[in-house]
Design a protein around this motif. Structure first.
Motif, PDB file in Angstrom:
ATOM      1  N   ARG A  49     -21.672 -41.758  30.693  1.00  0.00           N
ATOM      2  CA  ARG A  49     -21.721 -43.188  31.000  1.00  0.00           C
ATOM      3  C   ARG A  49     -20.654 -43.941  30.202  1.00  0.00           C
ATOM      4  NH1 ARG A  49     -25.582 -45.916  34.497  1.00  0.00           N
ATOM      5  NH2 ARG A  49     -27.308 -44.497  34.877  1.00  0.00           N
ATOM      6  N   LEU A  76     -33.849 -50.028  36.419  1.00  0.00           N
ATOM      7  CA  LEU A  76     -32.697 -50.796  35.930  1.00  0.00           C
ATOM      8  C   LEU A  76     -32.339 -51.937  36.872  1.00  0.00           C
ATOM      9  CD1 LEU A  76     -30.188 -48.212  34.506  1.00  0.00           C
ATOM     10  CD2 LEU A  76     -31.086 -50.234  33.335  1.00  0.00           C
ATOM     11  N   ALA A  77     -32.336 -51.614  38.133  1.00  0.00           N
ATOM     12  CA  ALA A  77     -31.959 -52.621  39.128  1.00  0.00           C
ATOM     13  C   ALA A  77     -32.951 -53.784  39.092  1.00  0.00           C
ATOM     14  CB  ALA A  77     -31.899 -51.993  40.517  1.00  0.00           C
ATOM     15  N   TYR A  81     -26.835 -53.737  31.011  1.00  0.00           N
ATOM     16  CA  TYR A  81     -27.655 -52.785  31.763  1.00  0.00           C
ATOM     17  C   TYR A  81     -26.993 -51.420  31.853  1.00  0.00           C
ATOM     18  CZ  TYR A  81     -30.490 -56.839  32.540  1.00  0.00           C
ATOM     19  OH  TYR A  81     -31.282 -57.924  32.313  1.00  0.00           O
ATOM     20  N   GLU A  82     -25.663 -51.400  31.897  1.00  0.00           N
ATOM     21  CA  GLU A  82     -24.934 -50.128  31.817  1.00  0.00           C
ATOM     22  C   GLU A  82     -25.341 -49.377  30.555  1.00  0.00           C
ATOM     23  OE1 GLU A  82     -22.602 -48.281  33.434  1.00  0.00           O
ATOM     24  OE2 GLU A  82     -23.168 -49.567  35.122  1.00  0.00           O
ATOM     25  N   ALA A 126     -28.958 -48.051  30.489  1.00  0.00           N
ATOM     26  CA  ALA A 126     -29.053 -46.790  31.221  1.00  0.00           C
ATOM     27  C   ALA A 126     -28.668 -45.638  30.308  1.00  0.00           C
ATOM     28  CB  ALA A 126     -28.139 -46.838  32.443  1.00  0.00           C
ATOM     29  N   ASP A 178     -34.588 -45.068  34.993  1.00  0.00           N
ATOM     30  CA  ASP A 178     -34.114 -44.697  36.328  1.00  0.00           C
ATOM     31  C   ASP A 178     -33.458 -45.904  37.006  1.00  0.00           C
ATOM     32  OD1 ASP A 178     -36.050 -46.115  38.175  1.00  0.00           O
ATOM     33  OD2 ASP A 178     -37.434 -44.997  36.874  1.00  0.00           O
ATOM     34  N   ASP A 179     -32.692 -45.619  38.021  1.00  0.00           N
ATOM     35  CA  ASP A 179     -31.851 -46.654  38.633  1.00  0.00           C
ATOM     36  C   ASP A 179     -32.671 -47.790  39.232  1.00  0.00           C
ATOM     37  OD1 ASP A 179     -29.696 -45.237  37.853  1.00  0.00           O
ATOM     38  OD2 ASP A 179     -29.170 -44.449  39.834  1.00  0.00           O
ATOM     39  N   ASP A 180     -33.831 -47.460  39.802  1.00  0.00           N
ATOM     40  CA  ASP A 180     -34.653 -48.509  40.406  1.00  0.00           C
ATOM     41  C   ASP A 180     -35.140 -49.481  39.333  1.00  0.00           C
ATOM     42  OD1 ASP A 180     -34.241 -47.328  42.780  1.00  0.00           O
ATOM     43  OD2 ASP A 180     -36.303 -46.586  43.073  1.00  0.00           O
TER      44      ASP A 180
END
Lengths: 620, 620
Positions: free
Chosen positions: A89, B557-558, B543-544, B547, B553-555
């Protein structure tokens, strides 16, 4: 090593205050080649890493490294896997930032195992991933790393990793704070030193983490041999950037533009001190040629009267300006009441106060060239036809510092002034300037230390502290190698101290007193009193204690007390000094007699401060 | 030990700022019985020791001790003779001061020999001289004494001296800083403990001399077990004064009167904590009954709209005043626009801001009695006929802290307000007050810690630090034993930080945010947005990094990013929180969801501060 190309100069964004754009602009404006992007600055920035890259590129600076990456090696396998994902990342961010170098700090987690082979194995995986994507890792031993604290430990691991994408980051703070040095760095091939961070610091006895987070400063401002550190790294073949990484509470709160200039000045200086580049030489100083006060006509009259009691006589009148010269022995005091001049601007803002100092330098031209190379602006007052143009530099608070060669001094006085014939010498009461003292605004001590040290080669003496009734004063003396110029820098964080009052808006910045040495303070104070000046009154309790402390005989004590003379003694000799009352709360004079004594009477400073506070409160 | 007569209270003049008369007046006005005369204060005082004695006597306070006398024992014979002469001079001063006790510190000179018998022989001479003149010497082991660092070493020497004029001085700092304690003090007869000095301090890792000179504070403000120290000394039979000797940079710069009140408060508290006296009990806290904002009509309308987005409804109108109650679940927010009230005074000075807090206490009467015993003024707002009179205490910055018993709370709302019928419950979005945060003026952290700790039994959590763009913020949370009340205290020495802006003249003192806990922050933020409130925008870079750091997980985070929710995790669990934009730069609200997590999201504070600075700069 002979003179060679200057190394690129870099600074970590954490070293400067403001937003990320503020920091980039300040670094670019000062003339840095690149910045280290400190992750916290990126996280709070409302734009993409690509925006940062574009901003830097528009400003004409590069990004030397992205930092810090932490707590990677020696963890259990599941964590290692997560750490590798984490690294990917960060590589993504680096790609967008447009930098190929990532700083990795040695692991500080309790759970990291003490096993170089294991660390090397983990780091090989990281190096391989980095290399595949065209990135490199600079591994740094944190002074408080769990197992890797010294650069040699980091280097041992790097040798085991043995990967072109994995090299060493040196940091002067981490090395020098532990009392370590770069002995043995010759073993490291220059190209394996990927990065070098520089920081100085005052020598403090405290936990190294707090020391590092709050007290780092620029090379030349602290007690570390940063120049020696740089010299050793250059000998080993390092040719990457010299990069500052400074965590300092005061710098965080200061304005970024002047701080960035100080930062670059410190790197230019330390690179020359390390022998890699050459600066025009610092001048040999011969003392102060004159001290100039901004006045108006009534203040000039009052101040001339005070000077008269100290044996100064009106010696010259300027040919074209409302400027008078007062002289006693070799000491020149200039009272400047010229309208529409730099002095009159100063007077309007600050009232009667020192607006300029003139240093006797062996050569003006190289001194100006040195100031210029060290990013310090130079200045010249407008002059009348045929009059001397005296070049000057400006101190961090704006005070003018004129530069005068001995050969020019006499010419300057005779050309610009109508001089009276020299008065009869009065040897017993002859004066010279022992030192001057400046009160600084909070947060500016390091700035002044850097200025006097880099431009003029003055070295700082240890910081001492003394108490005012409303707060502590910190004091540091800058001294030229030959002892001819001594500047005492005083600073107070509390706004209610007498020292802070000297620097407040009303009282103006800069010089709060001029100390005249005399071979005979009894005669000097006697003469002054006969001429109408009463020394600052000192309480009887002080003399009671003097008697107890130093066993002075009663006659001596009575003499001291009668004349308001203070006394101190150190291992080298003794010291007598007396103060004039302050002039409108803006400055004062000191008379002193020194016999081998090395200090400046700091142990008596609380007595002086309390006496001045009384004088102020009584409205005298 | 049963409840008994309070010991006399004393304070060293060095602990307070100002002139010697200022110090004596402040100590007398606070209610101290006596002062220690610190020699430096006497030396800079322009009057005789007899004048000091008279001044103290006119003020009704005694002089407990004269201090310090130094560097006496273990020197070569000629120096011993000089030291005895020096002592006689100090005895003269003591005679004039009218005190019979002299504090002697263990010798710090390199030249003092490490020989208890020799030290005892020298000190016997001193004791004999003192005794002949009716004086006594209290001998104290300095933590940085050359050979005598621990009180037991001092006591060993005192036993050898065996003279009625020679006894022990205990000092909590010197003992506790070395990690030592009073185990074994039972061996010392109570009457041989001549004096006891108390100081607390934060636990720091640095050289003990610097620690002592700059960081001491009042009992209750630091990390030392001063109460245990006092308890042990009292068990040994000590019945002399409890005397504060505090060297603290901030106290030196603070105003002496309030500082003297804090000083005496700390002694009254520590004496009770030691079990020697009894104070009315600290209340059991049930949380905040209400939070009151000073507003005018337009600000009330705007603030009501913000509260509406968080689910608050107008629940009551005051029967006689321009005061409205907004309620969500159990949380009460009062908007006070009443002219000619304490709130309107507050509004005129500070604009819309928190002017009062109300604590739920188990019993009001003993809480007020405790506040009173601890020298804290109590206060009551004027009320209409038949209306509730709510007693209050004032925080160090003047903010009102009302005290409400549960039984009275309902009555207060029903009697004073016309209440609307209760709204339908909305369990998913229900709120309670997790904590409040206060921004403090520089130098006042210790004052607030003492206030909350002594009056309410809140305990301080460790100090943490985080960076604003223009300086560091220090943060300390005070927490009630049952966790119902948590107050985060934030302070910044730099005036340009966001935290400092919340406390500046314009923004008013006190509470800069109220944090509401919700069981479901996703729903709470969703509801708020649907009602028109956009959370403080958080940069994508944050947010990067989330992570990378936490492997969310991406959800998830979103979801977080979409709603401006920040995330943190500690060993106990995780934490989600979001902020409203600030209200006219004066305060804001936080929504949080806590799962075992013990902190307050400090690692996200820099992100929040930068986002608020952007908001401010954009004039939003």
């Amino acid at each position: 090593m002979t003179d060679s190309t200057p190394l690129p100069k870099s600074i970590a964004t954490v070293s400067l205050s403001g937003t990320l754009p503020d920091k980039l602009e300040a670094a670019a404006a000062a003339g840095f080649d690149s910045v280290e992007i400190f992750e916290a600055d990126l996280l709070s920035f409302d734009g993409t890493p690509r925006d940062v890259s574009r901003m830097a590129s528009d400003l004409g600076i590069g990004i030397s490294i992205f930092q810090p990456f932490r707590d990677f090696e020696g963890m259990e396998p599941a964590q290692l896997a997560r750490n590798l994902t984490r690294a990917e990342r960060k590589f993504d961010v680096m790609g967008e930032l447009g930098t190929d170098l990532l700083l990795l700090c040695s692991n500080i987690q309790e759970s990291t195992v003490n096993d170089q082979a294991r660390a090397a194995a983990d780091l090989s995986l990281l190096a391989e991933r980095a290399g595949q994507r065209g990135f490199k890792i600079a591994y740094e031993a944190l002074a408080w790393g769990r197992h890797v604290k010294f650069w040699r430990q980091a280097w041992d691991i790097i040798k085991r990793v043995d990967h072109p994408a994995f090299g060493l980051a040196l940091d002067s703070f981490h090395t020098l704070a532990l009392g370590d040095n770069l002995t043995g760095i010759g073993e490291v091939p220059g190209e394996k030193i990927f990065f070098m961070q520089l920081a100085d610091a005052p020598r403090l006895t405290m936990d190294v983490l707090s020391w590092s987070r709050h007290y780092r400063n620029f090379p030349g401002q602290g007690d570390f041999d940063v120049a020696g550190f740089v010299r050793d790294a250059l000998r080993a073949g390092y040719r990457g950037p010299l990069s500052l990484e400074i965590f300092n509470d005061e710098f965080r709160a200061g304005p970024p533009r002047p701080m960035a200039l100080d930062a670059l000045r410190s790197l230019i200086w330390v690179e020359a001190e390390a022998g890699h580049t050459k600066l025009p030489p610092a001048p040999v100083l011969g003392g102060f040629e004159f001290i100039e006060f901004a006045v108006d006509a009534p203040a000039a009259e009052r101040l001339a009267a005070v000077l008269g009691t100290l044996g100064f006589e009106l010696t010259g009148r300027h040919r074209s300006k409302a400027v008078n010269l007062y002289r006693q022995s070799e000491v020149n005091i200039v009272l400047n009441a010229e309208p529409d001049s730099s002095a009159s601007e100063h007077f309007v803002r600050h009232g009667p106060s020192v607006c300029a100092l003139a240093l006797k330098v062996d050569q003006v031209a190289p001194t100006l060239a040195r100031a210029s190379a060290l990013l310090s602006p130079t200045w010249a007052e407008r002059t009348g036809p045929g009059e001397h143009r005296i070049p000057a530099v400006r101190e961090p608070d704006g005070t003018l510092l004129y530069l005068v060669e001995p050969a020019d001094a006499a010419a300057m006085w005779t050309q610009d002034f109508n001089l009276a014939p020299p008065a009869e010498p009065k040897p017993a009461a002859s004066l010279n300037i022992d030192h001057i003292a400046q009160a600084l605004t909070p947060g500016s001590m390091d700035r002044f230390v850097l200025f006097y040290r880099t431009l003029f080669g003055l070295t700082p003496e240890p910081t001492i502290e003394f108490a005012d009734r409303f707060g502590l004063i910190r004091s540091r003396t800058m001294k030229s190698p030959n002892g001819n110029v001594r500047v005492v820098l005083n600073i107070s964080e509390s706004p209610a101290t007498e020292t802070a009052r000297f620097v407040s808006e009303a009282a103006g910045p800069g010089v709060h007193h001029v100390a005249f040495a005399t071979p005979d303070i009894l005669t000097a104070t006697q003469n002054a009193r006969a001429a109408g000046l009463t020394a600052l009154p000192i309480p009887a309790n002080y003399y009671e204690d003097l008697a107890a402390r130093f066993g002075l005989d009663d006659d001596t004590l009575a003499e001291l007390e009668k004349r308001g003379i203070l006394y101190d003694r150190d291992a080298h000799g003794d010291f007598r000094h007396a103060y004039t009352p302050s002039f409108s709360g803006r400055f004062f004079f000191e008379l002193l007699e020194r016999h081998g004594y090395q200090g400046y009477g700091a142990s008596n400073a609380p007595i002086r401060l309390a006496a001045m506070a009384r004088q102020r409160e009584l409205g005298k």
